[in-house]
Design an enzyme around this catalytic site. Structure first.
Site, mmCIF file in Angstrom:
data_model
loop_
_atom_site.group_PDB
_atom_site.id
_atom_site.type_symbol
_atom_site.label_atom_id
_atom_site.label_comp_id
_atom_site.label_asym_id
_atom_site.label_seq_id
_atom_site.Cartn_x
_atom_site.Cartn_y
_atom_site.Cartn_z
ATOM 1 N N ARG A 1 43.282 55.051 23.461
ATOM 2 C CA ARG A 1 43.904 56.003 24.524
ATOM 3 C C ARG A 1 45.485 55.537 24.882
ATOM 4 N NH1 ARG A 1 38.878 55.630 24.652
ATOM 5 N NH2 ARG A 1 37.611 57.646 25.309
ATOM 6 N N CYS B 1 45.928 49.433 33.090
ATOM 7 C CA CYS B 1 44.683 49.400 32.348
ATOM 8 C C CYS B 1 43.789 48.566 32.800
ATOM 9 C CB CYS B 1 45.140 48.963 30.870
ATOM 10 S SG CYS B 1 43.570 48.752 29.527
ATOM 11 N N VAL B 2 42.485 48.996 33.069
ATOM 12 C CA VAL B 2 41.527 48.045 33.757
ATOM 13 C C VAL B 2 40.327 48.176 32.491
ATOM 14 C CG1 VAL B 2 40.367 47.496 35.769
ATOM 15 C CG2 VAL B 2 42.122 48.857 35.804
ATOM 16 N N PHE C 1 48.773 59.379 38.185
ATOM 17 C CA PHE C 1 47.623 58.458 37.839
ATOM 18 C C PHE C 1 47.631 58.371 36.350
ATOM 19 C CE2 PHE C 1 43.441 56.772 37.767
ATOM 20 C CZ PHE C 1 43.565 55.707 38.812
ATOM 21 N N TRP D 1 49.503 43.423 33.569
ATOM 22 C CA TRP D 1 48.101 42.901 33.152
ATOM 23 C C TRP D 1 47.581 43.972 31.967
ATOM 24 C CZ3 TRP D 1 45.323 39.103 36.052
ATOM 25 C CH2 TRP D 1 43.961 38.982 35.243
ATOM 26 N N THR E 1 32.231 40.737 35.726
ATOM 27 C CA THR E 1 32.253 40.863 37.326
ATOM 28 C C THR E 1 32.485 42.241 37.897
ATOM 29 O OG1 THR E 1 34.608 40.359 37.804
ATOM 30 C CG2 THR E 1 32.959 38.534 37.305
ATOM 31 N N PHE F 1 46.075 46.645 40.352
ATOM 32 C CA PHE F 1 45.942 46.658 41.910
ATOM 33 C C PHE F 1 47.080 46.906 42.561
ATOM 34 C CE2 PHE F 1 45.101 44.819 46.050
ATOM 35 C CZ PHE F 1 43.931 45.690 46.616
ATOM 36 N N GLU F 2 48.406 46.167 42.102
ATOM 37 C CA GLU F 2 49.742 46.501 42.860
ATOM 38 C C GLU F 2 50.388 47.510 42.623
ATOM 39 O OE1 GLU F 2 48.657 43.257 41.050
ATOM 40 O OE2 GLU F 2 48.062 42.769 42.913
ATOM 41 N N HIS G 1 34.964 43.041 39.722
ATOM 42 C CA HIS G 1 36.339 43.101 39.749
ATOM 43 C C HIS G 1 36.720 44.490 39.362
ATOM 44 C CE1 HIS G 1 39.209 40.006 41.217
ATOM 45 N NE2 HIS G 1 40.211 40.837 40.777
HETATM 46 C C1 DLZ Z 1 42.383 40.078 38.378
HETATM 47 C C2 DLZ Z 1 42.192 41.399 37.384
HETATM 48 C C3 DLZ Z 1 41.138 41.353 36.272
HETATM 49 C C4 DLZ Z 1 39.862 40.511 36.440
HETATM 50 N N1 DLZ Z 1 41.176 42.609 35.402
HETATM 51 C C5 DLZ Z 1 42.309 43.477 35.483
HETATM 52 C C6 DLZ Z 1 42.473 44.348 34.781
HETATM 53 O O1 DLZ Z 1 41.435 44.652 33.838
HETATM 54 N N2 DLZ Z 1 43.840 45.046 34.773
HETATM 55 C C7 DLZ Z 1 44.689 45.006 35.658
HETATM 56 O O2 DLZ Z 1 45.825 45.655 35.497
HETATM 57 N N3 DLZ Z 1 44.595 44.018 36.446
HETATM 58 C C8 DLZ Z 1 43.477 42.963 36.350
HETATM 59 N N4 DLZ Z 1 43.399 41.876 37.457
HETATM 60 C C9 DLZ Z 1 44.622 41.778 38.178
HETATM 61 C C10 DLZ Z 1 44.413 42.556 39.407
HETATM 62 O O3 DLZ Z 1 44.965 44.030 39.206
HETATM 63 C C11 DLZ Z 1 45.693 42.004 40.589
HETATM 64 O O4 DLZ Z 1 46.908 41.801 39.934
HETATM 65 C C12 DLZ Z 1 45.236 40.697 41.003
HETATM 66 O O5 DLZ Z 1 44.035 41.138 41.732
HETATM 67 C C13 DLZ Z 1 45.803 40.202 42.317
HETATM 68 O O6 DLZ Z 1 46.131 41.211 43.170
#
Ligand code: DLZ
Length: 163
Positions: A136, A89-90, A122, A31, A95, A66-67, A97
């Site tokens: 970054r 990277c989130v 991390f 992601w 939302t 998340f994984e 999430h």
């Molecule tokens: C669903 C989701 C969202 C909305 N945003 C991100 C993000 O910014 N960065 C990231 O690495 N993953 C995101 N995901 C996916 C979740 O990490 C995960 O893969 C899904 O919720 C499935 O478990």
């Protein structure tokens, strides 16, 4: 110190142990891959720069941040790594999430650090927007992948000294 005040790629090379006898695993979230692949490249190049053998750097991928915990745990069970780096990277969205993913991976990696006799590093960017992530991941604030690699080397050296 806030990362906006620090270059993530700046460190004192004289204080970094030789990594030639160390094995690393890097788990990369797909992601936001334009960011996480840049983190991966920074981490790999920094490990190589400090003597790591290319054959001792295992890289694999998970769908999202998340994984990363599950991917890191899988590597830990192989016993093939002296340190495991997770890169993700989130980016804040509309939302909640963002909060759930950040909390999940932070707690997950923290737990792994208490369950295994290897360090988990991390390397996850949690930013308000894409530009902050670009800054970054090789941009004006350096590369968090470099920082994660240096941390991995230092922690692997500590474990070799202590355990
Ligand atoms: C669903 C989701 C969202 C909305 N945003 C991100 C993000 O910014 N960065 C990231 O690495 N993953 C995101 N995901 C996916 C979740 O990490 C995960 O893969 C899904 O919720 C499935 O478990």
């Amino acid at each position: 110190m806030a990362t906006s005040l620090k270059n993530l790629s700046s460190y004192d090379a004289a204080n970094v142990p030789d990594a030639s006898d160390m094995r690393f695993a890097i788990v990369v979230a797909e992601w936001n891959h334009e960011i996480t692949f840049a983190l991966r490249d920074g981490a790999v190049n920094t490990l190589l720069k400090h003597g790591a053998d290319e054959g001792n750097i295992l890289v694999d991928y998970v769908p999202g941040t998340f994984e990363l915990t599950a991917g890191a745990r899988a590597f830990a069970q192989t016993g093939k790594a002296d340190a495991i780096i997770v890169l993700g990277c989130v980016i804040q969205g509309e939302t909640r999430h963002f909060d759930f993913i950040c909390n999940g991976v932070t707690q997950g990696i923290t737990q792994l650090n208490t369950q295994y006799d290897i360090p988990f590093i991390f390397g996850v960017l949690t930013t308000d927007n894409l530009q902050q992530a670009i800054d970054r991941a090789g941009g004006k604030h350096g590369n968090k992948g470099d920082e994660a690699a240096i941390t991995a080397i230092k922690m692997a050296a500590l474990f070799k000294r202590v355990i």
